[in-house]
Enzyme design. Sequence first.
Site, PDB file in Angstrom:
ATOM      1  N   TRP A 105       0.757  -1.212   0.086  1.00  0.00           N
ATOM      2  CA  TRP A 105      -0.225  -0.202   0.168  1.00  0.00           C
ATOM      3  C   TRP A 105       0.826   1.258   0.113  1.00  0.00           C
ATOM      4  CZ3 TRP A 105      -4.321  -1.631  -1.856  1.00  0.00           C
ATOM      5  CH2 TRP A 105      -4.711  -2.476  -1.574  1.00  0.00           C
ATOM      6  N   ASP A 175      -1.441   6.499   6.584  1.00  0.00           N
ATOM      7  CA  ASP A 175      -2.532   5.619   5.895  1.00  0.00           C
ATOM      8  C   ASP A 175      -2.940   4.610   7.122  1.00  0.00           C
ATOM      9  OD1 ASP A 175      -4.195   3.636   5.033  1.00  0.00           O
ATOM     10  OD2 ASP A 175      -3.095   3.140   3.248  1.00  0.00           O
ATOM     11  N   LYS A 199     -11.573  -1.879   6.777  1.00  0.00           N
ATOM     12  CA  LYS A 199     -10.769  -2.831   7.244  1.00  0.00           C
ATOM     13  C   LYS A 199     -11.537  -3.131   8.828  1.00  0.00           C
ATOM     14  CE  LYS A 199      -8.769  -3.024   3.568  1.00  0.00           C
ATOM     15  NZ  LYS A 199      -7.631  -2.638   3.253  1.00  0.00           N
TER      16      LYS A 199
HETATM   17  C1  PLP Z   1      -7.159  -1.993   1.851  1.00  0.00           C
HETATM   18  C2  PLP Z   1      -6.050  -1.043   2.152  1.00  0.00           C
HETATM   19  C3  PLP Z   1      -6.010  -0.081   1.054  1.00  0.00           C
HETATM   20  C4  PLP Z   1      -6.775   0.245  -0.109  1.00  0.00           C
HETATM   21  O1  PLP Z   1      -8.142   0.452   0.118  1.00  0.00           O
HETATM   22  P1  PLP Z   1      -9.246   0.558  -1.232  1.00  0.00           P
HETATM   23  O2  PLP Z   1     -10.434   1.236  -0.298  1.00  0.00           O
HETATM   24  O3  PLP Z   1      -9.467  -0.793  -1.438  1.00  0.00           O
HETATM   25  O4  PLP Z   1      -8.890   1.441  -2.259  1.00  0.00           O
HETATM   26  C5  PLP Z   1      -5.060   1.075   1.274  1.00  0.00           C
HETATM   27  N1  PLP Z   1      -4.314   1.134   2.350  1.00  0.00           N
HETATM   28  C6  PLP Z   1      -4.270   0.085   3.440  1.00  0.00           C
HETATM   29  C7  PLP Z   1      -3.453   0.168   4.490  1.00  0.00           C
HETATM   30  C8  PLP Z   1      -5.344  -0.741   3.135  1.00  0.00           C
HETATM   31  O5  PLP Z   1      -5.206  -1.875   3.883  1.00  0.00           O
END
Ligand code: PLP
Length: 364
Positions: A105, A175, A199
């Site tokens: 990511w 993030d 998540k």
């Molecule tokens: C799942 C995830 C993403 C991507 O998310 P989307 O909503 O599918 O774009 C980005 N960063 C992290 C840390 C993730 O776990």
Amino acid sequence: MENKYNRVYNFSAGPAVLPVEVLEEARDEMLNYQNSGMSVMEMSHRSKTYDNIIKTAEKDLRELMNIPDNYKVLFMQGGDHLQFSMVPINLLKNGVADYIVTGQWAKKAYTEAQKYGKINKVATSEDKTFSYIPDCSNLDISPNADYVYICENNTIYGTKFQTLPNTKGKVLVSDMSSCFLSEPVDVTKYGLIHAGVQKNVGPAGVQVVIIREDLIRDDVPEWCPTMLKYKTHADNDSLYNTPPAYGIYICGLVFKWLKKLGGLEKMKEINVKKAKILYDFLDNSKLFKGTVEKNSRSLMNVPFVTGNEELDKKFIEEAKNNGLVQLKGHRTVGGMRASIYNAMPIEGVEALVEFMKKFEKENV
Ligand SMILES: *Cc1c(COP(=O)(O)O)cnc(C)c1O
């Protein structure tokens, strides 16, 4: 499985398990939300009832995370991936940013940002398949960096920053998708936090952005679409256009669930307890091995292997037949991964470990 709704223990990395109490509440309110005569799905986002839903969600989130007044909370859409673009488009002023690449990511964010400026990779753990968090206490931070970027919990590899990097005074962007609301955080240490809620918090389709007000700028590049400016959403309290209204409502229910539980201190206590059950077993197992360096371990995502691909496959299959599902590791890593987010009950982790013990006995 033999329980009230025949629910399985779902170890998916995302979209992921939600609290049963929240799903029950949503069910009870599905056809007629609090005497409005309609479902939240059918409701105008300009209605007083909906305004109350989104305002209360924001208020509860602010309370849970202790978010200072000089930060805006935005409910956005476009997938968390969109933040990989919005962050550089909105935050680059000098055109320089430093990225710490600790997994897929972070790497994707780093690659995307390159479209918009001079982006430096100041640290990485790619040399050992992202199985650790590099030492970030004294990095070569660019003097004119507009921000330093991290992915705080690496969903795929199961690592988490235990201490934040020393950004040498630069704005920190994080993030937090897969550790959002799993433990208390000091929001003042960040300029911007973004998290896809699928998540740990709600249904896919919502991202929460927490941004310090001085970083919300009007002088973003001329070509920047209106929808991609943080200012557009900040000026309109996340109601510039139709928001992912039902998803935000569910997030609001989860915030209430967390408050009722005792807040993020309590959530962390439970998460530590859950993760310890699994890690303690992995550390003593003759068959299963954790893949992450001990001092980088995530409380949320726990990857492990047997060392034998055939056996991994057999384990995943048999686990599934026992109501323990979505244990397959990410396609880039292989093996297994148990995501044990906030809503995974301790009984789920205990059931997993019991099953692993049994499998070990039968296969060693
Ligand atoms: C799942 C995830 C993403 C991507 O998310 P989307 O909503 O599918 O774009 C980005 N960063 C992290 C840390 C993730 O776990």
